[in-house]
Design a protein around this motif. Sequence first.
Motif, PDB file in Angstrom:
ATOM      1  N   ALA A  56     -45.663 -71.770  50.543  1.00 47.18           N
ATOM      2  CA  ALA A  56     -44.784 -70.622  50.760  1.00 47.18           C
ATOM      3  C   ALA A  56     -45.392 -69.348  50.195  1.00 47.18           C
ATOM      4  N   GLY A  57     -46.033 -69.455  49.024  1.00 50.42           N
ATOM      5  CA  GLY A  57     -46.650 -68.283  48.421  1.00 50.42           C
ATOM      6  C   GLY A  57     -47.766 -67.711  49.276  1.00 50.42           C
ATOM      7  N   VAL A  58     -48.522 -68.592  49.900  1.00 52.92           N
ATOM      8  CA  VAL A  58     -49.610 -68.141  50.772  1.00 52.92           C
ATOM      9  C   VAL A  58     -49.062 -67.491  52.038  1.00 52.92           C
ATOM     10  N   ARG A  59     -48.080 -68.143  52.656  1.00 52.71           N
ATOM     11  CA  ARG A  59     -47.534 -67.648  53.920  1.00 52.71           C
ATOM     12  C   ARG A  59     -46.651 -66.420  53.732  1.00 52.71           C
ATOM     13  N   ALA A  60     -46.057 -66.262  52.549  1.00 60.78           N
ATOM     14  CA  ALA A  60     -45.139 -65.145  52.317  1.00 60.78           C
ATOM     15  C   ALA A  60     -45.849 -63.795  52.306  1.00 60.78           C
ATOM     16  N   ARG A  61     -47.144 -63.791  52.074  1.00 62.64           N
ATOM     17  CA  ARG A  61     -47.869 -62.515  51.989  1.00 62.64           C
ATOM     18  C   ARG A  61     -47.743 -61.699  53.263  1.00 62.64           C
ATOM     19  N   SER A  62     -47.740 -62.380  54.398  1.00 62.36           N
ATOM     20  CA  SER A  62     -47.667 -61.652  55.674  1.00 62.36           C
ATOM     21  C   SER A  62     -46.275 -61.089  55.948  1.00 62.36           C
ATOM     22  N   ASP A  63     -45.267 -61.581  55.222  1.00 61.09           N
ATOM     23  CA  ASP A  63     -43.893 -61.122  55.450  1.00 61.09           C
ATOM     24  C   ASP A  63     -43.461 -60.024  54.487  1.00 61.09           C
TER      25      ASP A  63
END
Length: 240
Positions: A27-34
């Motif tokens: 989640a921490g990795v994917r959250a950057r784009s949001d």
Amino acid sequence: MHMSDGLVNGPTAGAFGLIAVLGLVLAGVRARSDLDDRTAPMAGLVTAFVFAVQMINFPILPGASGHLLGGALVAILVGPWVGSLCIAIVLCVQALLFADGGLTALGTNIVNMALVGVFVGYAVAVALRPLARRSRAGLVATAFVAAFVNTVVASLAFVLEYAIGGAGGASLGTVFTLMIGLHVLIGIGEGVITAATVGAVASVRPDLVHLLRGTAPPLQLRRAGDTGVTESRATEGNPS
């Protein structure tokens, strides 16, 4: 839905703790784009809101409590990746500072509420997005259903963990009946609060509602009685 220490045995708590860590890292990795200058303040606001509503709880079983979850709310407003981090932060603060949920059970609580609850709520919302795009009433209905389903499914995850390694002394049948029965009622309340909150945000700033990103054509929200005058429009963005 908080589990306390000792409600499940050590191996079960450790296994779900590992699942929680892996889920939050992803989640921490994917959250950057949001996250950007608009969504970051919204993430802070929904985290504070969920923290406040979760502090109102009541006992269900020895070592377990019931309360609103907030999974669908954060998923709809800031997306599932950022939303799961928001709920996880709430759970960590509650466990460390308020002894609300045990430290050894923190992994199970994160899996139930920050992972299962958030992503189930978001999946339901995405499935109903065609309805949400039609009108403000459709968006409100989508938020209600997503919140209700997320609450019940998260309680099922609790029962599954107890079935795997329950150590609280209560029978599995008792746990199932109390957890599911009470969380059906909690889900109705959570649905009302989620629908009202999402509807209020969408009325003012639909561009801040993650679920409305990337709609094609862009979402047009109209109040009942409007004759073709657009109230607001969601900006397009990344639908992930």
